[in-house]
Design a protein around this motif. Structure first.
Motif, PDB file in Angstrom:
ATOM      1  N   VAL A 143       0.822  -1.216   0.000  1.00 32.53           N
ATOM      2  CA  VAL A 143       0.000   0.000   0.000  1.00 32.53           C
ATOM      3  C   VAL A 143       0.853   1.263   0.000  1.00 32.53           C
ATOM      4  CG1 VAL A 143      -1.762   1.269   1.312  1.00 32.53           C
ATOM      5  CG2 VAL A 143      -1.885  -1.232   1.139  1.00 32.53           C
ATOM      6  N   HIS A 144       2.067   1.220   0.558  1.00 29.62           N
ATOM      7  CA  HIS A 144       2.942   2.394   0.709  1.00 29.62           C
ATOM      8  C   HIS A 144       2.231   3.518   1.466  1.00 29.62           C
ATOM      9  CE1 HIS A 144       5.564   1.409  -3.116  1.00 29.62           C
ATOM     10  NE2 HIS A 144       5.291   0.325  -2.393  1.00 29.62           N
ATOM     11  N   PRO A 145       1.661   3.259   2.644  1.00 28.66           N
ATOM     12  CA  PRO A 145       0.870   4.291   3.324  1.00 28.66           C
ATOM     13  C   PRO A 145       1.705   5.472   3.802  1.00 28.66           C
ATOM     14  CG  PRO A 145       1.208   2.398   4.763  1.00 28.66           C
ATOM     15  CD  PRO A 145       1.731   2.007   3.412  1.00 28.66           C
ATOM     16  N   ALA A 146       1.094   6.634   3.710  1.00 27.26           N
ATOM     17  CA  ALA A 146       1.672   7.882   4.212  1.00 27.26           C
ATOM     18  C   ALA A 146       0.518   8.767   4.667  1.00 27.26           C
ATOM     19  CB  ALA A 146       2.492   8.578   3.133  1.00 27.26           C
ATOM     20  N   ILE A 147       0.832   9.795   5.439  1.00 28.11           N
ATOM     21  CA  ILE A 147      -0.209  10.711   5.898  1.00 28.11           C
ATOM     22  C   ILE A 147       0.382  12.106   6.009  1.00 28.11           C
ATOM     23  CG2 ILE A 147       0.211  10.306   8.366  1.00 28.11           C
ATOM     24  CD1 ILE A 147      -2.920  10.372   8.653  1.00 28.11           C
ATOM     25  N   THR A 148      -0.412  13.107   5.658  1.00 25.34           N
ATOM     26  CA  THR A 148       0.041  14.496   5.718  1.00 25.34           C
ATOM     27  C   THR A 148      -0.445  15.139   7.008  1.00 25.34           C
ATOM     28  OG1 THR A 148       0.007  14.666   3.301  1.00 25.34           O
ATOM     29  CG2 THR A 148       0.043  16.725   4.548  1.00 25.34           C
ATOM     30  N   ILE A 149       0.505  15.560   7.839  1.00 28.03           N
ATOM     31  CA  ILE A 149       0.196  16.208   9.113  1.00 28.03           C
ATOM     32  C   ILE A 149       0.934  17.531   9.169  1.00 28.03           C
ATOM     33  CG2 ILE A 149       0.385  16.019  11.627  1.00 28.03           C
ATOM     34  CD1 ILE A 149       0.333  12.976  11.267  1.00 28.03           C
ATOM     35  N   GLU A 150       0.187  18.601   9.405  1.00 23.79           N
ATOM     36  CA  GLU A 150       0.747  19.958   9.456  1.00 23.79           C
ATOM     37  C   GLU A 150       1.572  20.258   8.203  1.00 23.79           C
ATOM     38  OE1 GLU A 150       2.845  20.136  13.156  1.00 23.79           O
ATOM     39  OE2 GLU A 150       1.009  20.499  14.326  1.00 23.79           O
ATOM     40  N   GLY A 151       1.033  19.860   7.066  1.00 21.19           N
ATOM     41  CA  GLY A 151       1.655  20.165   5.788  1.00 21.19           C
ATOM     42  C   GLY A 151       2.825  19.291   5.402  1.00 21.19           C
ATOM     43  N   ARG A 152       3.158  18.315   6.245  1.00 19.05           N
ATOM     44  CA  ARG A 152       4.293  17.435   5.954  1.00 19.05           C
ATOM     45  C   ARG A 152       3.814  16.004   5.748  1.00 19.05           C
ATOM     46  NH1 ARG A 152       9.446  16.110   9.941  1.00 19.05           N
ATOM     47  NH2 ARG A 152      10.419  14.548   8.595  1.00 19.05           N
ATOM     48  N   LYS A 153       4.189  15.451   4.620  1.00 22.18           N
ATOM     49  CA  LYS A 153       3.810  14.071   4.309  1.00 22.18           C
ATOM     50  C   LYS A 153       4.812  13.113   4.937  1.00 22.18           C
ATOM     51  CE  LYS A 153       2.409  11.293   0.303  1.00 22.18           C
ATOM     52  NZ  LYS A 153       2.392  11.254  -1.184  1.00 22.18           N
ATOM     53  N   ARG A 154       4.295  12.160   5.729  1.00 20.79           N
ATOM     54  CA  ARG A 154       5.157  11.233   6.450  1.00 20.79           C
ATOM     55  C   ARG A 154       4.740   9.793   6.146  1.00 20.79           C
ATOM     56  NH1 ARG A 154       7.264  13.528  11.429  1.00 20.79           N
ATOM     57  NH2 ARG A 154       6.646  15.698  11.699  1.00 20.79           N
ATOM     58  N   LEU A 158      -0.245   1.311   9.345  1.00 15.96           N
ATOM     59  CA  LEU A 158      -1.691   1.281   9.534  1.00 15.96           C
ATOM     60  C   LEU A 158      -2.058   0.030  10.317  1.00 15.96           C
ATOM     61  CD1 LEU A 158      -3.033   2.238   5.973  1.00 15.96           C
ATOM     62  CD2 LEU A 158      -2.965   3.706   8.001  1.00 15.96           C
ATOM     63  N   LEU A 159      -2.922   0.197  11.321  1.00 10.41           N
ATOM     64  CA  LEU A 159      -3.444  -0.913  12.111  1.00 10.41           C
ATOM     65  C   LEU A 159      -4.957  -0.928  11.991  1.00 10.41           C
ATOM     66  CD1 LEU A 159      -1.296  -0.545  15.352  1.00 10.41           C
ATOM     67  CD2 LEU A 159      -1.410  -2.609  13.944  1.00 10.41           C
ATOM     68  N   GLY A 160      -5.513  -2.083  11.599  1.00  8.69           N
ATOM     69  CA  GLY A 160      -6.955  -2.140  11.449  1.00  8.69           C
ATOM     70  C   GLY A 160      -7.445  -3.521  11.083  1.00  8.69           C
ATOM     71  N   PRO A 161      -8.702  -3.614  10.622  1.00 10.72           N
ATOM     72  CA  PRO A 161      -9.312  -4.920  10.370  1.00 10.72           C
ATOM     73  C   PRO A 161      -8.895  -5.524   9.033  1.00 10.72           C
ATOM     74  CG  PRO A 161     -10.876  -3.180   9.896  1.00 10.72           C
ATOM     75  CD  PRO A 161      -9.659  -2.507  10.455  1.00 10.72           C
ATOM     76  N   ALA A 162      -8.645  -6.825   9.058  1.00  9.23           N
ATOM     77  CA  ALA A 162      -8.451  -7.558   7.807  1.00  9.23           C
ATOM     78  C   ALA A 162      -9.814  -7.816   7.179  1.00  9.23           C
ATOM     79  CB  ALA A 162      -7.720  -8.867   8.073  1.00  9.23           C
ATOM     80  N   ALA A 163      -9.847  -7.935   5.863  1.00  9.56           N
ATOM     81  CA  ALA A 163     -11.114  -8.042   5.149  1.00  9.56           C
ATOM     82  C   ALA A 163     -11.893  -9.293   5.524  1.00  9.56           C
ATOM     83  CB  ALA A 163     -10.856  -8.013   3.643  1.00  9.56           C
ATOM     84  N   GLY A 164     -11.212 -10.412   5.761  1.00 10.45           N
ATOM     85  CA  GLY A 164     -11.914 -11.652   6.067  1.00 10.45           C
ATOM     86  C   GLY A 164     -11.981 -11.959   7.543  1.00 10.45           C
ATOM     87  N   ALA A 199     -11.459   2.576   9.341  1.00 11.93           N
ATOM     88  CA  ALA A 199     -11.263   1.846  10.592  1.00 11.93           C
ATOM     89  C   ALA A 199      -9.785   1.711  10.972  1.00 11.93           C
ATOM     90  CB  ALA A 199     -11.891   0.460  10.487  1.00 11.93           C
ATOM     91  N   PHE A 200      -8.887   2.148  10.101  1.00 10.60           N
ATOM     92  CA  PHE A 200      -7.454   1.978  10.351  1.00 10.60           C
ATOM     93  C   PHE A 200      -6.876   3.161  11.119  1.00 10.60           C
ATOM     94  CE2 PHE A 200      -8.023  -1.299   7.296  1.00 10.60           C
ATOM     95  CZ  PHE A 200      -7.001  -2.208   7.519  1.00 10.60           C
ATOM     96  N   ARG A 201      -6.012   2.835  12.085  1.00 13.66           N
ATOM     97  CA  ARG A 201      -5.313   3.856  12.865  1.00 13.66           C
ATOM     98  C   ARG A 201      -3.913   4.052  12.300  1.00 13.66           C
ATOM     99  NH1 ARG A 201      -3.663   2.832  17.539  1.00 13.66           N
ATOM    100  NH2 ARG A 201      -3.981   0.577  17.650  1.00 13.66           N
ATOM    101  N   PRO A 202      -3.555   5.267  11.922  1.00 17.12           N
ATOM    102  CA  PRO A 202      -2.180   5.528  11.481  1.00 17.12           C
ATOM    103  C   PRO A 202      -1.228   5.552  12.676  1.00 17.12           C
ATOM    104  CG  PRO A 202      -3.708   7.220  10.680  1.00 17.12           C
ATOM    105  CD  PRO A 202      -4.407   6.445  11.747  1.00 17.12           C
ATOM    106  N   PHE A 215      -2.382   7.481  16.292  1.00 16.42           N
ATOM    107  CA  PHE A 215      -3.494   8.394  16.046  1.00 16.42           C
ATOM    108  C   PHE A 215      -4.819   7.648  16.080  1.00 16.42           C
ATOM    109  CE2 PHE A 215       0.190  10.524  14.329  1.00 16.42           C
ATOM    110  CZ  PHE A 215      -0.029  11.859  14.644  1.00 16.42           C
ATOM    111  N   PRO A 216      -5.925   8.384  16.213  1.00 16.56           N
ATOM    112  CA  PRO A 216      -7.250   7.753  16.160  1.00 16.56           C
ATOM    113  C   PRO A 216      -7.510   7.175  14.768  1.00 16.56           C
ATOM    114  CG  PRO A 216      -7.365   9.990  17.035  1.00 16.56           C
ATOM    115  CD  PRO A 216      -6.004   9.835  16.467  1.00 16.56           C
ATOM    116  N   PRO A 217      -8.567   6.378  14.625  1.00 16.47           N
ATOM    117  CA  PRO A 217      -8.913   5.851  13.298  1.00 16.47           C
ATOM    118  C   PRO A 217      -9.102   6.982  12.279  1.00 16.47           C
ATOM    119  CG  PRO A 217     -10.193   4.748  14.988  1.00 16.47           C
ATOM    120  CD  PRO A 217      -9.477   5.888  15.674  1.00 16.47           C
ATOM    121  N   LEU A 218      -8.832   6.667  11.035  1.00 14.63           N
ATOM    122  CA  LEU A 218      -8.930   7.682   9.984  1.00 14.63           C
ATOM    123  C   LEU A 218     -10.318   8.312   9.913  1.00 14.63           C
ATOM    124  CD1 LEU A 218      -6.890   5.903   7.179  1.00 14.63           C
ATOM    125  CD2 LEU A 218      -6.321   8.096   8.244  1.00 14.63           C
TER     126      LEU A 218
END
Length: 225
Positions: A143-154, A158-164, A199-202, A215-218
């Motif tokens: 997935v290559h997850p990243a998140i932008t916080i205060e203008g900075r992409k980091r 990700l922690l959350g539920p699996a589909a099955g 449902a995923f928490r960064p 962080f809290p769930p998205l």
């Protein structure tokens, strides 16, 4: 399941299993990129891998897919980078396990014994681009997850539920040449193993401050981003 995981430099260490897991190394990406790291891809990857090996002294190192970058050819220097990667793990006294990712179409010509999935205790390590066997938990890349916080992409975990059913831990790309996909507004996560993104928490690792920020769930966090 993931409560005891230690997050460091885009990787995760499972203490009970003495296993270090990383994903999306993408060796050879520098040859396909217009931007190259100051030290070069190989030096950067090996230096950071070496630091993780020194800190945790794992018995096993698992690459959860996309050890290579190019689909249809082996760029100049990639085999040497792969051999150096293998040596670094071996010199640390660890066993290397590589699960195949969607970019690893040429990997079997360079490396014996690759697998589609690998057990790390209760967790199944895999790349995440296709369905995997049943498990209580999954650790994956892709997935290559990243998140932008205060203008900075980091980069983020990700922690959350699996589909099955069960839970999933998504690792950021280990290569620093990957821009990362901002998950803060994602309508879906590009893996059949993952449930709804809301449902995923960064989890963001601040290496400079030596802090792991959860962080809290998205679904809750989006209002503040």
């Amino acid at each position: 399941m993931f409560e005891d995981c230690v997050f460091r430099d885009r990787a995760a260490y499972f203490p009970a299993e003495e296993t270090l897991v990383l994903a999306d190394v993408h060796l050879g990406k520098d040859r396909a990129s217009s931007v190259e790291l100051p030290l070069g891809e190989r030096e950067d990857v090996l230096e950071r891998l070496g630091a993780l090996l020194s800190e945790f002294e794992p018995e096993e190192v698992v690459v959860a897919g996309d050890l290579l970058h190019s689909f249809d050819h082996l760029p100049y220097g990639v085999e040497e980078s792969l051999r150096a990667f293998e040596r670094r793990v071996a010199e640390a006294g660890a066993r290397l396990v590589v699960t195949r990712g969607n970019h690893d179409t040429m990997l079997d010509s360079l490396l014996d014994g690759t697998v589609s999935t690998h057990r790390v205790g209760e967790v199944l390590a895999c790349h995440g681009h296709e369905r995997a066997g049943s498990a209580e938990g999954y650790v994956l890349g892709h997935v290559h997850p990243a998140i932008t916080i205060e203008g900075r992409k980091r980069p983020c975990y990700l922690l959350g539920p699996a589909a099955g059913g069960g839970r999933a831990l998504v690792l950021p790309a280990f290569t620093r040449l990957a821009a990362g996909v901002d998950v803060s507004r994602a309508e879906a996560l590009r893996s059949p193993l993952l449930g709804p993104p809301g449902a995923f928490r960064p989890v963001v690792r601040d290496e400079d401050g030596d802090e792991t920020l959860e962080f809290p769930p998205l679904s809750e966090l989006r209002a503040y981003l």
